[in-house]
Structure formats: structure tokens, C-alpha cells
Scaffold this motif. Structure first.
Motif, short mmCIF file in Angstrom:
data_model
loop_
_atom_site.label_atom_id
_atom_site.label_comp_id
_atom_site.label_asym_id
_atom_site.label_seq_id
_atom_site.Cartn_x
_atom_site.Cartn_y
_atom_site.Cartn_z
N GLU B 112 -5.68 -23.53 35.37
CA GLU B 112 -5.89 -23.19 33.95
C GLU B 112 -7.22 -22.47 33.73
N GLY B 113 -8.16 -22.62 34.67
CA GLY B 113 -9.42 -21.86 34.59
C GLY B 113 -9.34 -20.64 35.50
N ASP B 114 -10.42 -20.41 36.25
CA ASP B 114 -10.46 -19.29 37.20
C ASP B 114 -10.20 -19.81 38.61
N ALA B 115 -9.78 -18.88 39.47
CA ALA B 115 -9.72 -19.19 40.91
C ALA B 115 -10.69 -18.23 41.56
N SER B 133 -9.37 -15.70 35.75
CA SER B 133 -9.48 -14.58 36.70
C SER B 133 -9.52 -15.10 38.13
N ILE B 134 -9.33 -14.18 39.07
CA ILE B 134 -9.38 -14.54 40.49
C ILE B 134 -10.42 -13.68 41.21
N GLY B 151 -6.18 -13.13 33.70
CA GLY B 151 -7.47 -12.45 33.54
C GLY B 151 -7.58 -11.29 34.50
N ASP B 152 -8.76 -11.18 35.13
CA ASP B 152 -9.04 -10.06 36.03
C ASP B 152 -8.87 -10.47 37.50
N ALA B 153 -8.74 -9.45 38.35
CA ALA B 153 -8.68 -9.69 39.80
C ALA B 153 -9.88 -9.02 40.45
N GLY B 154 -10.43 -9.66 41.49
CA GLY B 154 -11.59 -9.11 42.20
C GLY B 154 -11.21 -8.01 43.18
#
Lengths: 298, 229
Positions: B112-115, B133-134, B151-154
Motif C-alpha cells: 500500500e506504500g512504496d516498494a 512508487s517502486i 506511482g512512479d517507477a525507478g
């Protein structure tokens, strides 16, 4: 594998409890580094014009009495020599370079763990619990502290190879990871006059920062440059006179977690070391992003 | 009525052996675990349709190799959560550290948060839904399954990807080797809506996502190289 913890007090009340919380944080990282442990504590600043050195006697029967006699003959500005286990805190009205040169010439078996006005570095081979007990870490009162538990990979298990490494006046570094270009970098830095006492890779990172700061870089600039020049895996925590900084390499496979409340800021290799802190469960906590510098100062 | 286990009074080994009593029996039960304090290896190797609620932050490898069980971490998870999961549901209400859902074969992992970095590395059939985001190198060599990122991806998303499908709503910092954007067809929107629904994520419209997958241009995809072995 190694373990790192850092603790920064945001209130005067928490400063009095710094060691009380730092010791269990350090112990919690025993699994990550049972070979040796070390602590850098920022406390009891000396008055303007004085220096403070942490000395480590590698010889078990080092004669501190004779040492002090000779020291006072050579320097009339000595203001204190306080023994803590096989370490001693030396304070004096003197130039630190002059004092260090004298120590190296006259007492080559003494290690100079740190120099500055505030920092003290204690380190020893053996379990973190022994180190915490031997130096009374649980009773430390100070503004901030870093600690390290080492599982050796790149070089021998000795007190000399233990972290934290001094990187200049009131500066130190602890490292989780391994550097792959440390041999060449050490040779280059030695040509620039940086002094090394071991074949340890992390000491090279410390020497690298010493060199950049000596050349006039700010800590931020030195760390930005380290991202380019240091090859390998690292989570670094860097202690400064006013606070500490955290940096992970761009691949970021070495863990780190940071948490913050109104009372404290802390970093550790794993959350379980932070769990001992008051309010840890509700604290703002996050994993530092790769290649990004995080810093706190008073 | 759920059973309660206090890790401040017990041990990881004892907790896991209690949970393993159900393995292979098909029995269901509910467990609540308190005071995890970042401990490693909690609720690993479960093989029964039980529910486990862990109240607090956990360390490495939580719910690894999970089969059938529903494990919820009410907090953050350290590295390797739900690693090699086979089936069941693992939910993290906070954020997860590196390589969440690595090599997992099946089931659903919801964060539910970021990875952080390497989320879904070498995933082999699991579905991973991340509300936040990840980090970088996520879905590296991902073989099958779906990775959904609201969210966003790195950097280097989906490097050397095989057949896994990646859906990202936000910004992608960079694609890895052989990973390309592909058109969102109706069937993709449909499967995405279903995944978001299963993950219990509202407020994310499937139409806002982009799809990424393998261009199948790397050496291993070229049939001419089959002779080399």
C-alpha cells in the motif's frame, strides 16, 4: 555484511539518553557484525584553542603513567588525560598536527582514533556487547553518535581494522559494503600525503573524504565526488561536528533505513535496531534513495 | 476468534512452528502477531488457508514461500517480503524494502506504500500491486505475472524481461534493456481493473496506466541461437 547505526538528538533531554538508546541499537546489529564494533560519540566539546584526541593503546601493558609524564614534558598545554579501558581521551592547548606528529614519533604503538574538539572514537575486536560494556556506551551523553558492527570480508579482524575511521577533525566514517577499487585509490591517496594504517577498504573511503575536505570541498561536494570515484557497494554514515550524513551507492543493495521523530533522527542497517527507540513504531521512516545524500545538523 | 502470539515473549521459531501446524491440512485459522519489532523470517513457509495479521514493522523475508495463506503486515516490511510466494495473499499496509516478491510464482502481493529497488525481480507468475512508487531495477528478468504500479517507477524498469506485463500510472525514470512500452488494449484495461479491484485500490483509473513488456529482441529470443546448446 556489517551493521551501522546512527543516532542524533533533537532535544537536550534526549542528549542525556543518547547512550542509553545507542547501546541496545548497537547490540541489535550483532548478527550483522560479530567480529568487532566501534562507536563515535560527539560530546564534551573542549574550549576554543584546545584539541581532543582519542588514543588507543594496542600494547596490553602500555604504561599510561610514563606516557603522561613524557607528554607533559613535551607539551605544557596538556589539560587532561582520561583513561577509558585501553583508550584515552587527551585534551590540550596545542596544534593537533604537532601533537599527532609527536605521538607518532615517540609512541608508534599508540593508535590515534580521532582528533577534533568534540569527537571520541572507541573500537575493539570482539562482540558489540563487550565493546558497549568496556567503554560504558550505555552511559554516554552527547549530541549524536555513530556505531558499527563488523563482519570482515576485505581484510583482517583486528581492532585497527575496525570502524569508525577518522576522516579529519571531528569527522568519521562507518561503512557497510565493500569497495572494489580501494587498492589503486589507496596508492593515489598516499601520493597525496594521506596516511593509512591498514589494508582495509573502508579506511580508503575515509582517506578519500579526508583528502577532498583538505582540498576545500564541502562534505556534500566530497560525497558527490565519492559517488564518481568510489567503485563498489556501500552504505556510508559520516559523522560531523554538528550531525551526520548518510549515503548509499547507486546500486543500493546494502540496506539502510532512516526514522525521525520530534526527539531524534536515527539510521540503521535494519529497522530492528530502530525499534528500541521511543516512538519508533509511529516515527516517519523511509529507506534512503540510492546516490542521494541525507544529512542532519544541529 | 483469532489466536494471539506476542513476539516480545516468544521467538520467531516458535511462532513459525505454530503456524506450520496447519501446513498441508487445509484447515483455516486466524492468528494475530504482536511486537514484531523488525524481526526476520516471520510467517515463512505457510501452506494452509490461514490468516496472519502482523501488527507492526517486520524485517527480512516475511511471508516467504507463502502458499494459500493471507498474511497482512500492518506496517513496513524489510527486504525480500513474499519472496518465492506460490499462492495466497500478502498485504503490506506500509512500504516494502528491496526485492519484494522476488521469484514469486503465484498469488497476490499488495504494497500500500512504496516498494524500493528490485521489486518483482525474476517474478514467475505472481501479481504485484504497489499503491505508491517502486525503485530501480524492478521486474528485472521478470518471467510472467503482472506488476502494477500506481506511482512512479525507478531506473531500468523491466530489464531483460520475458513475458511479465508491467503497468505504470506515473513517471518511468528509464526502461531497462529490451523493455518497451506497448499499447493498452481493452483486454489489458480489463485485467488491470480486476487487479486493482482485487488489491482493494480505489481512485486509480485503469485508463491512466501505460503498459510495458518485452520487445523480445535479446539473444535468448532469437531462434538461430538455439543451436548453440
Amino acid at each position: 555484511m556489517c551493521g551501522i547505526v546512527g543516532l542524533f538528538a533533537k532535544t537536550p533531554e534526549f542528549e542525556t539518553q543518547l547512550g542509553y538508546y545507542l547501546a541496545p541499537m548497537l547490540l541489535e546489529m550483532t548478527d550483522r557484525g560479530p567480529d568487532s564494533a566501534g562507536v563515535a560519540i560527539y560530546r564534551n566539546p573542549v574550549p576554543e584553542g584546545q584539541v581532543k584526541l582519542t588514543l588507543l593503546a594496542t600494547a596490553p601493558d602500555f604504561g599510561w603513567g610514563d606516557f603522561e609524564y613524557g607528554l607533559r614534558q613535551a607539551f605544557n598545554g596538556v589539560t587532561g588525560l582520561w583513561l577509558n579501558g585501553n583508550h584515552a581521551i587527551l585534551t590540550a592547548y596545542a596544534w593537533s598536527a604537532e601533537l599527532i606528529a609527536w605521538l607518532r614519533a615517540n609512541h608508534p604503538s599508540l593508535r590515534i582514533n580521532s582528533s577534533g574538539q568534540v569527537i571520541e572514537i572507541y573500537k575493539q575486536k570482539g562482540l558489540p556487547a563487550e565493546v558497549a560494556r568496556n567503554f560504558g556506551v550505555g552511559q554516554f551523553v552527547g549530541t549524536h553518535a555513530l556505531a558499527h558492527t563488523r563482519m570482515a570480508t576485505e581484510s583482517a579482524v583486528t581492532t585497527e581494522h575496525s570502524h569508525p575511521f577518522s576522516t579529519g577533525e571531528d569527522l568519521c566514517l562507518v561503512h557497510n559494503g565493500s569497495l572494489s577499487n580501494h587498492n589503486r585509490l589507496r596508492t593515489q591517496l598516499m601520493r597525496r600525503g594521506i596516511h593509512f594504517t591498514t589494508d582495509n577498504d573502508s579506511e580508503v573511503a575515509a582517506g578519500y573524504l579526508t583528502w577532498r575536505l583538505r582540498e576545500g570541498d564541502s562534505l556534500e561536494a566530497a560525497l558527490e565526488r565519492a559517488l564518481v570515484d568510489l567503485d563498489g557497494f556501500y552504505t556510508f554514515a559520516i559523522g560531523t561536528r554538528d550531525g551526520f550524513a548518510v549515503l548509499r551507492d547507486p546500486v543500493a543493495c546494502k540496506p539502510a533505513v532512516i526514522a525521525e521523530t520530534d526527539q531524534w533522527v536515527a539510521m540503521a542497517s535494519e529497522y530492528r535496531a530502530l525499534a528500541v527507540l521511543p516512538g519508533a513504531e509511529q516515527a516517519d521512516s523511509w529507506e534512503p534513495a540510492p546516490g542521494r545524500i541525507y544529512s542532519w545538523s544541529h | 476468534m483469532s489466536q494471539r502470539y506476542d513476539l516480545a515473549q516468544g521467538s520467531t521459531r516458535e511462532l513459525n512452528s505454530w503456524l506450520h501446524h496447519y501446513n498441508g491440512t487445509g484447515e483455516s485459522a486466524a492468528w494475530q502477531v504482536v511486537n514484531p519489532n523488525g524481526a526476520h523470517n516471520l510467517a515463512v513457509g505457510l501452506d494452509a488457508p490461514i490468516t496472519v495479521d502482523i501488527e507492526g514493522h517486520v524485517g527480512y523475508y516475511c511471508a516467504g514461500m507463502n502458499k494459500y495463506a493471507q498474511v497482512t503486515v500492518h506496517g513496513n516490511a524489510g527486504p525480500g517480503v513474499a519472496e518465492n510466494m506460490m499462492s495466497g495473499l500478502v498485504r503490506i499496509t506500509g512500504s516494502a524494502s528491496q526485492y519484494a516478491g522476488a521469484t514469486a510464482h503465484g498469488g497476490l502481493l499488495v504494497i500500500e506504500g512504496d516498494a524500493s529497488s528490485r521489486c518483482g525481480i525474476s517474478m514467475k507468475g505472481v501479481d504485484i500491486v504497489v499503491h505508491g512508487s517502486i525503485g530501480h531495477m524492478s521486474a528485472f528478468m521478470a518471467q510472467s505475472g503482472r506488476l502494477v504500479v500506481c506511482g512512479d517507477a525507478g531506473e531500468a524498469l523491466g530489464d531483460s524481461l520475458y513475458e511479465a506485463r508491467l503497468y505504470v500510472r506515473g513517471n518511468v525514470a528509464g526502461l531497462g534493456a529490451d523493455c518497451v512500452e506497448k499499447p493498452m488494449k481493452d483486454k489489458h484495461k480489463l485485467e488491470l481493473e480486476k487487479l486493482l479491484c482485487e488489491a482493494g485500490i480505489t481512485g486509480a483509473d485503469a485508463g491512466e496506466f501505460r503498459r510495458f513488456g518485452s520487445a523480445r529482441k535479446l539473444y535468448n529470443f532469437n531462434v538461430d541461437n538455439a543451436d548453440a546448446y
